[in-house]
Enzyme design. Structure first.
Site, mmCIF file in Angstrom:
data_model
loop_
_atom_site.group_PDB
_atom_site.id
_atom_site.type_symbol
_atom_site.label_atom_id
_atom_site.label_comp_id
_atom_site.label_asym_id
_atom_site.label_seq_id
_atom_site.Cartn_x
_atom_site.Cartn_y
_atom_site.Cartn_z
ATOM 1 N N GLU A 304 0.747 -1.209 0.052
ATOM 2 C CA GLU A 304 0.097 0.072 -0.099
ATOM 3 C C GLU A 304 0.876 1.375 0.035
ATOM 4 O OE1 GLU A 304 -4.020 -1.310 2.470
ATOM 5 O OE2 GLU A 304 -2.365 -1.050 3.600
HETATM 6 C C1 TNX Z 1 -4.636 -3.988 4.311
HETATM 7 S S1 TNX Z 1 -2.858 -6.169 4.195
HETATM 8 C C2 TNX Z 1 -3.542 -3.563 4.936
HETATM 9 C C3 TNX Z 1 -3.273 -3.341 6.455
HETATM 10 C C4 TNX Z 1 -4.703 -2.986 7.007
HETATM 11 C C5 TNX Z 1 -5.449 -4.110 6.583
HETATM 12 C C6 TNX Z 1 -7.080 -4.059 7.344
HETATM 13 C C7 TNX Z 1 -1.772 -5.205 4.044
HETATM 14 C C8 TNX Z 1 -0.759 -5.635 3.427
HETATM 15 N N1 TNX Z 1 -2.172 -4.025 4.363
HETATM 16 O O1 TNX Z 1 -2.692 -2.005 6.447
HETATM 17 O O2 TNX Z 1 -4.606 -2.858 8.404
HETATM 18 O O3 TNX Z 1 -5.676 -4.246 5.222
HETATM 19 O O4 TNX Z 1 -7.675 -5.229 6.895
#
Ligand code: TNX
Length: 493
Positions: A304
């Site tokens: 992300e």
């Molecule tokens: C996605 S999973 C994210 C997290 C969040 C999560 C909540 C991932 C690699 N990144 O930063 O906490 O979704 O479900």
């Protein structure tokens, strides 16, 4: 039906005598220091289960014959299913009044002990019986994990140890700790004291936060290792870095510290590849983390990074991977890291089924191992159903049956099944503030993830699983763990 979860390779009822565990029960180990150490630990765990102190004795030539009620540990390379080379394979055999746990390694003995714990049946007189049975078993995948976010809300040593104990019961063997994020920094870094000094005291919603000292992190790893669990620390870069940008102003292009963040947005913070401070930060932090990590893996995040330019992303994750490799560790990165050439000698972790999956298959062709954490199946922070008071729902709702009913080898089209190193459930803690809330999201779904990871598809069956899990709430409650009464299961009274 023997209520063993995950389902073993082979379970056979035998005609012989069950073992009755009483105050005379001894734990008989082999002669090596390693076996004795495992015996002492297991005697303590088992003693807690049956409320009896259990004596540990080392077998010698005169005292080899097990007595009725004994539990015998034996290191034996011949244990486990024919053809399995897993170091976690084991054979548990109870007949003739004693239970013998045989495995090639102490880790295998630990897995046999987990099975033994699930076989214990209370007797009318307040004792416990191990039924006459033979279990021959080995895992499908070598990596059976749980990823725990201690950054959004902090969970301290006692809570995490309880999660580790729960994991051992279902034969999970990797605890991945998400130790840094926008909302807080959770691991003491000796070369960078401001990380915990300035950026650990907050969490989502403005709560108090917290962090693990180096000593606590070591203690946790030893506690986990004694239960056959490896800890994988994650320092997330280049995104999810607001806590670092708060602690070290020089990581920001304008040299100004970012304010603390207590919301739950993602994707806004980033390290900057063009700043000289970034490389020295990565070298210090990842160097310290690698030095304090006992296991072979360190996770560099990589997810992300919506606020990071493409070239910056590549520069930072490849530098992070190089630093970890130079320190003797194998890097692990989330799915987005699969697009980096540096993932070819790393582990890449699937999470978001909405993203293109082809880069994962391509990374595997180039040599990467793939760890599966599909959010719509085993993100245990997803709500069980619409309107559920805890959790998020961006990947949908996940009831127990959803967590159970999927096949890892089919998760990523075109992925060579041989590249799959295992599966890892994940629990993010934006909405989870204490152990009760955390446990409610883990139980029962964590046991489904454990069975998907351990048991071969031809031996997996929903009805069988639902029957085997139906009485396990008693042990959760005895251990003070909250759980979700999933409507998918006809729970035992
Ligand atoms: C996605 S999973 C994210 C997290 C969040 C999560 C909540 C991932 C690699 N990144 O930063 O906490 O979704 O479900």
């Amino acid at each position: 039906m023997f209520p063993i979860v995950p389902q073993p390779v082979e379970v056979t009822a035998l005609a012989g005598q069950p073992a009755e565990l009483t105050s005379a029960t001894r734990l008989v180990t082999g002669a090596t220091a390693e076996e004795l150490e495992a015996g002492v630990m297991l005697a303590a765990v088992l003693g807690g289960l049956i409320d009896q102190a259990i004596a540990v004795v080392q077998a010698d030539a005169d005292d080899d014959a097990p007595r009725p009620g004994d539990i015998v540990l034996r290191l034996d390379p011949g244990a486990g299913p024919a053809g399995s080379d897993s170091e976690e394979r084991y054979t548990l055999e109870c007949s003739g009044g004693a239970a013998v746990l045989a495995a090639p390694t102490v880790t295998g003995i630990l897995r046999a002990m987990a099975t033994l714990g699930q076989l214990l049946a209370p007797t009318a007189t307040g004792g416990y019986l191990v039924p006459a049975v033979r279990v021959v078993d080995a895992p499908r995948y070598p990596w059976r994990g749980l990823s725990l976010d201690v950054a959004r809300h902090f969970f301290g040593l006692d809570d995490v140890k309880r999660v580790v104990s729960l994991m051992t019961r279902y034969k999970l063997n990797v605890l991945h700790l998400h130790l840094s994020d926008d909302q807080g920094w959770r691991l003491q870094i000796p070369s960078r004291p401001a990380l915990t000094g300035l950026a650990s005291g907050t969490s989502v919603g403005g709560g108090p936060g917290g962090f693990f000292t180096v000593d606590e992190f070591t203690e946790l790893q030893l506690f986990a290792r004694a239960r056959g669990i490896t800890v994988v620390p994650e320092i997330d870069v280049p995104g999810h870095t607001n806590a670092a940008l708060h602690a070290y102003p020089e990581l920001n292009p304008d040299g100004v510290a970012k304010p603390v963040y207590t919301g739950i947005e993602v994707g806004f913070s980033t390290l900057d590849a063009s700043l000289p401070a970034t490389e020295s930060f990565l070298r210090d932090v990842l160097g310290d983390v690698a030095a304090m990590t006992h296991g072979p893996w360190v996770h560099l995040g990589g997810d992300e990074a919506h606020g990071t330019a493409r070239e910056d992303y590549e520069a930072i994750v490849s530098l992070a991977a190089r630093i970890l490799r130079e320190a003797g560790k194998t890097p692990v990165g989330w799915q987005e890291f699969a697009a980096s050439p540096s993932s070819s000698s790393a582990v890449v972790q699937l999470w978001d089924m909405r993203l293109p999956l082809e880069p994962l298959a391509a990374a595997a062709r180039a040599g990467a191992q793939v760890l599966l954490s599909p959010a719509d199946r085993i993100y245990l922070d997803m709500k069980y159903h619409d309107g559920y008071p805890l959790g998020l729902d961006w990947a949908g709702t996940v009831e127990l049956r959803d967590a159970y009913g999927w096949e890892p080898a089919e998760a990523v089209p075109g992925l060579d099944p041989e590249a799959i190193v295992g599966i890892e459930a994940a629990v993010w803690t934006e909405t989870l503030t204490d152990l009760d809330e955390l446990a409610t999201m883990l139980l029962p779904r964590l046991t489904a993830a454990a069975e998907v990871a351990w048991t071969r598809p031809e031996l997996r069956d929903w009805d069988s699983y639902a029957a085997r899990i139906a009485g396990q709430w008693r042990r959760w409650e005895r251990n003070g763990l909250s759980w979700h009464r999933s409507p998918n299961v006809d729970w035992a009274p």
